[in-house]
Design a protein around this motif. Structure first.
Motif, mmCIF file in Angstrom:
data_model
loop_
_atom_site.group_PDB
_atom_site.id
_atom_site.type_symbol
_atom_site.label_atom_id
_atom_site.label_comp_id
_atom_site.label_asym_id
_atom_site.label_seq_id
_atom_site.Cartn_x
_atom_site.Cartn_y
_atom_site.Cartn_z
ATOM 1 N N MET A 1 106.464 -39.543 -4.672
ATOM 2 C CA MET A 1 105.555 -39.560 -3.533
ATOM 3 C C MET A 1 106.324 -39.372 -2.232
ATOM 4 S SD MET A 1 102.347 -39.959 -4.408
ATOM 5 C CE MET A 1 101.608 -40.655 -2.931
ATOM 6 N N SER A 2 105.735 -38.625 -1.308
ATOM 7 C CA SER A 2 106.349 -38.429 -0.001
ATOM 8 C C SER A 2 106.324 -39.732 0.772
ATOM 9 C CB SER A 2 105.590 -37.353 0.775
ATOM 10 O OG SER A 2 106.026 -37.320 2.121
ATOM 11 N N LYS A 3 107.311 -39.934 1.595
ATOM 12 C CA LYS A 3 107.348 -41.137 2.427
ATOM 13 C C LYS A 3 106.442 -41.014 3.640
ATOM 14 C CE LYS A 3 111.444 -39.701 5.060
ATOM 15 N NZ LYS A 3 112.805 -40.106 5.495
ATOM 16 N N TYR A 4 105.807 -39.829 3.816
ATOM 17 C CA TYR A 4 104.930 -39.601 4.967
ATOM 18 C C TYR A 4 103.460 -39.617 4.530
ATOM 19 C CZ TYR A 4 109.300 -37.935 6.998
ATOM 20 O OH TYR A 4 110.596 -37.842 7.437
ATOM 21 N N ASP A 5 102.581 -39.937 5.482
ATOM 22 C CA ASP A 5 101.147 -39.935 5.192
ATOM 23 C C ASP A 5 100.616 -38.524 4.959
ATOM 24 O OD1 ASP A 5 100.903 -42.749 5.598
ATOM 25 O OD2 ASP A 5 100.883 -42.424 7.761
ATOM 26 N N TYR A 6 101.178 -37.562 5.690
ATOM 27 C CA TYR A 6 100.730 -36.169 5.595
ATOM 28 C C TYR A 6 101.921 -35.219 5.549
ATOM 29 C CZ TYR A 6 96.046 -37.825 6.881
ATOM 30 O OH TYR A 6 94.839 -38.469 6.905
ATOM 31 N N ASP A 7 101.693 -34.077 4.924
ATOM 32 C CA ASP A 7 102.695 -33.007 4.983
ATOM 33 C C ASP A 7 102.649 -32.313 6.340
ATOM 34 O OD1 ASP A 7 103.489 -33.312 2.220
ATOM 35 O OD2 ASP A 7 101.567 -32.380 1.701
ATOM 36 N N LEU A 8 101.430 -32.170 6.877
ATOM 37 C CA LEU A 8 101.253 -31.523 8.181
ATOM 38 C C LEU A 8 100.222 -32.299 8.992
ATOM 39 C CD1 LEU A 8 101.567 -29.174 10.233
ATOM 40 C CD2 LEU A 8 99.745 -27.991 8.992
ATOM 41 N N PHE A 9 100.591 -32.620 10.223
ATOM 42 C CA PHE A 9 99.650 -33.226 11.166
ATOM 43 C C PHE A 9 99.530 -32.282 12.351
ATOM 44 C CE2 PHE A 9 97.869 -35.897 14.378
ATOM 45 C CZ PHE A 9 97.124 -36.848 13.701
ATOM 46 N N VAL A 10 98.309 -31.831 12.626
ATOM 47 C CA VAL A 10 98.056 -30.895 13.720
ATOM 48 C C VAL A 10 97.398 -31.655 14.869
ATOM 49 C CG1 VAL A 10 96.954 -28.747 14.432
ATOM 50 C CG2 VAL A 10 97.736 -29.028 12.059
ATOM 51 N N ILE A 11 97.947 -31.525 16.061
ATOM 52 C CA ILE A 11 97.336 -32.133 17.242
ATOM 53 C C ILE A 11 96.592 -31.037 17.991
ATOM 54 C CG2 ILE A 11 97.714 -33.497 19.318
ATOM 55 C CD1 ILE A 11 100.373 -34.387 18.188
ATOM 56 N N GLY A 12 95.277 -31.050 17.891
ATOM 57 C CA GLY A 12 94.453 -30.038 18.543
ATOM 58 C C GLY A 12 93.692 -29.194 17.539
ATOM 59 N N ALA A 13 92.361 -29.196 17.652
ATOM 60 C CA ALA A 13 91.517 -28.433 16.722
ATOM 61 C C ALA A 13 90.930 -27.207 17.392
ATOM 62 C CB ALA A 13 90.408 -29.323 16.161
ATOM 63 N N GLY A 14 91.771 -26.482 18.124
ATOM 64 C CA GLY A 14 91.364 -25.184 18.638
ATOM 65 C C GLY A 14 91.595 -24.118 17.588
ATOM 66 N N SER A 15 91.524 -22.863 18.011
ATOM 67 C CA SER A 15 91.613 -21.762 17.047
ATOM 68 C C SER A 15 92.936 -21.733 16.308
ATOM 69 C CB SER A 15 91.382 -20.432 17.769
ATOM 70 O OG SER A 15 90.080 -20.394 18.320
ATOM 71 N N GLY A 16 94.048 -21.929 17.019
ATOM 72 C CA GLY A 16 95.359 -21.893 16.376
ATOM 73 C C GLY A 16 95.573 -23.072 15.455
ATOM 74 N N GLY A 17 95.204 -24.261 15.911
ATOM 75 C CA GLY A 17 95.395 -25.459 15.106
ATOM 76 C C GLY A 17 94.532 -25.477 13.859
ATOM 77 N N VAL A 18 93.279 -25.066 13.993
ATOM 78 C CA VAL A 18 92.381 -25.052 12.831
ATOM 79 C C VAL A 18 92.831 -24.019 11.811
ATOM 80 C CG1 VAL A 18 90.038 -24.491 12.080
ATOM 81 C CG2 VAL A 18 90.394 -26.005 14.040
ATOM 82 N N ARG A 19 93.243 -22.833 12.288
ATOM 83 C CA ARG A 19 93.716 -21.817 11.338
ATOM 84 C C ARG A 19 94.930 -22.322 10.564
ATOM 85 N NH1 ARG A 19 93.178 -16.242 10.735
ATOM 86 N NH2 ARG A 19 91.082 -16.708 11.546
ATOM 87 N N ALA A 20 95.884 -22.918 11.261
ATOM 88 C CA ALA A 20 97.084 -23.426 10.588
ATOM 89 C C ALA A 20 96.739 -24.566 9.633
ATOM 90 C CB ALA A 20 98.100 -23.892 11.629
ATOM 91 N N GLY A 21 95.855 -25.471 10.076
ATOM 92 C CA GLY A 21 95.472 -26.590 9.218
ATOM 93 C C GLY A 21 94.760 -26.137 7.960
#
Length: 462
Positions: free
Chosen positions: A1-21
């Motif tokens: 198990m990873s020691k982190y809660d998430y593999d990726l955390f995105v700050i911001g749900a605009g077009s770039g952030g949502v596409r990456a997420g």
């Protein structure tokens, strides 16, 4: 198990952030996206989408007036601002919901809270106080409107406020000469508001080709916008009939609404970047390399927060390149050159590639400039004096096309296809071999002749 809660955390749900997420979640990564406002970001919620609807609304008003020249009689036409405003906000809400659904359907967690850095792997959610860890963090918080400090500035609105006005003013004063100021000046004038646009410079749209700037000055004047150049506001004072704005040259302008459109800045204040060791420049933009990576190897940033090229499609492409780089072992640096863009004045501006001064600095006299200016066919019977301007710039003996600039109806649509031509490195001969589609405004781009001065002073083909 990873020691982190998430593999990726995105700050911001605009077009770039949502596409990456979304893309990371599709790869099986554990993803969370935090958004302090509504999903969709600037473009969907308070930018391009609602603004373009307002442009359409203003254009319908012009079309109704000009329809007389085409034999139509329109009686009792009136504009209902609350009806348009509410319809736009309903569509914004629908689109924002789609952004949220996209994340949820792909298995990403949407957290509707503000996130701030605790350290390079940890963020704190400010509403709940919960701390979350992630192996990789992507910053995609975009930008926000900015206005200079001055006495009475609290009386002014900014672009975010313009979409939610209770009523249309009879008079408006718009401060600024950039694309936001120029677009909204055209919108309000189209709604029948007595519009003044004041700018400290001598021509609108700083950074655009000089001849485009001249053409846009004409566009605004043709739309009955009162242009005031060489002035900066020093004070806004509330008066019995609205507001009085004083400028540095001593002039005063009375108005019902003051709209400050003096620029945007990256939304990094209070984000806690110093806790994560992320550097910003003097304007607050996050400093990244060509792969959108900050000085911390696990923290990336895309979109307007980096202040590289503040366009929604660019943020999306940067987000996609980030996924390839970080999660597919396929480093991609997104190419920011020759990106087509538009300014939705009325009529709009479409540009791609170099301006004439930029081309001259890069290629010297080994360049040719082609221009034309004409009255579009549609405007003749409508009685509209507005003219279309087109400019094509080439370099070298083969005349590779390095810049195209259009001010006129449908230029935003036309420039998308022309952007392919510039990106592909096509030449003027390729344009000349292309048969025109007649009668159209766009056909002029394949029939352009050299600007008169170039025949003797600019062209040098060896």
């Amino acid at each position: 198990m990873s020691k982190y809660d998430y593999d990726l955390f995105v700050i911001g749900a605009g077009s770039g952030g949502v596409r990456a997420g979304r893309m990371a979640a599709q790869l099986g990564k554990r993803v969370a996206v935090a958004e302090e406002s509504r999903p969709g970001g600037t473009c969907v919620v308070r930018g391009c989408v609602p603004k373009k609807f307002m442009v359409y609304g203003a254009d319908y008003g012009t079309a109704i007036r000009e329809a007389v020249g085409y034999g139509w009689t329109v009686e009792n036409a009136k504009f209902d601002w609350p009806k348009l405003r509410d319809a736009i906000q309903s569509e914004v809400s629908r689109l924002s919901g789609i952004y949220a659904t996209i994340l949820e359907k792909n298995g990403a967690d949407l957290i509707q809270e503000r996130a701030e850095f605790v350290d390079k792997h940890t963020v704190r959610l400010t509403k709940s106080g919960r701390e979350v860890t992630a192996e990789t963090i992507l910053i995609a918080v975009g930008g926000r409107p900015w206005m200079p400090e001055m006495k009475g500035s609290e009386h002014a609105i900014m672009s975010d406020d313009a979409f939610l006005l209770d009523e249309m003013p009879e008079r408006i004063l718009i401060i600024g000469g950039g694309y936001i100021a120029s677009e909204f000046a055209g919108i309000f004038a189209g709604f029948g508001v007595k519009t003044v646009q004041a700018y400290r410079g001598t021509r609108l749209l700083n950074g655009f080709d000089p001849e485009v700037r001249d053409a846009v000055n004409e566009v605004q004047s043709n739309n009955k916008i009162d242009l005031r150049f060489g002035v900066s506001p020093t004070e806004i004072k509330k008066s019995k009939g609205g507001y009085i704005v004083t400028f540095d040259d001593g002039t005063k302008i009375g108005t019902d609404l003051v709209f400050m459109a003096t620029g945007r800045k990256p939304h990094t204040s209070g984000l806690g970047l110093e806790n994560a060791g992320v550097e910003v420049d003097k304007n607050g933009a996050i400093i990244v390399d060509e792969y959108s990576r900050t000085r911390q190897d696990n923290i990336f940033a895309v979109g307007d927060v980096t202040n590289r090229m503040n366009l929604t499609p660019v943020a999306i492409r940067e987000g996609m390149a980030f996924i390839e780089t970080r999660f597919k072992d396929n480093p991609i640096a997104y190419d920011h050159s020759d990106i087509a863009s538009a300014v939705f004045t009325r009529p709009p501006v479409g540009v791609v590639g170099l301006t004439e001064p930029e081309a001259r600095r890069e290629f010297g006299e080994e360049m040719t400039v082609y221009t034309t200016k004409f009255r579009p066919m549609k405007n003749v019977l409508a009685g509209d004096p507005q003219r279309c301007f087109m400019k094509l710039i080439t370099e070298g003996k083969n005349e590779r096309v390095v810049g195209i600039h259009i001010v006129g109806d449908d230029s935003a649509e036309i420039i998308q296809a022309l952007g392919i031509c510039v990106k592909a490195g096509l030449t003027k001969a390729d344009f000349d071999r292309t048969c025109a589609v007649h009668p159209t405004l766009a056909e002029e781009i394949v029939t352009l002749k050299p600007r008169e001065e170039n025949k003797t002073t600019v062209v040098s083909k060896g």
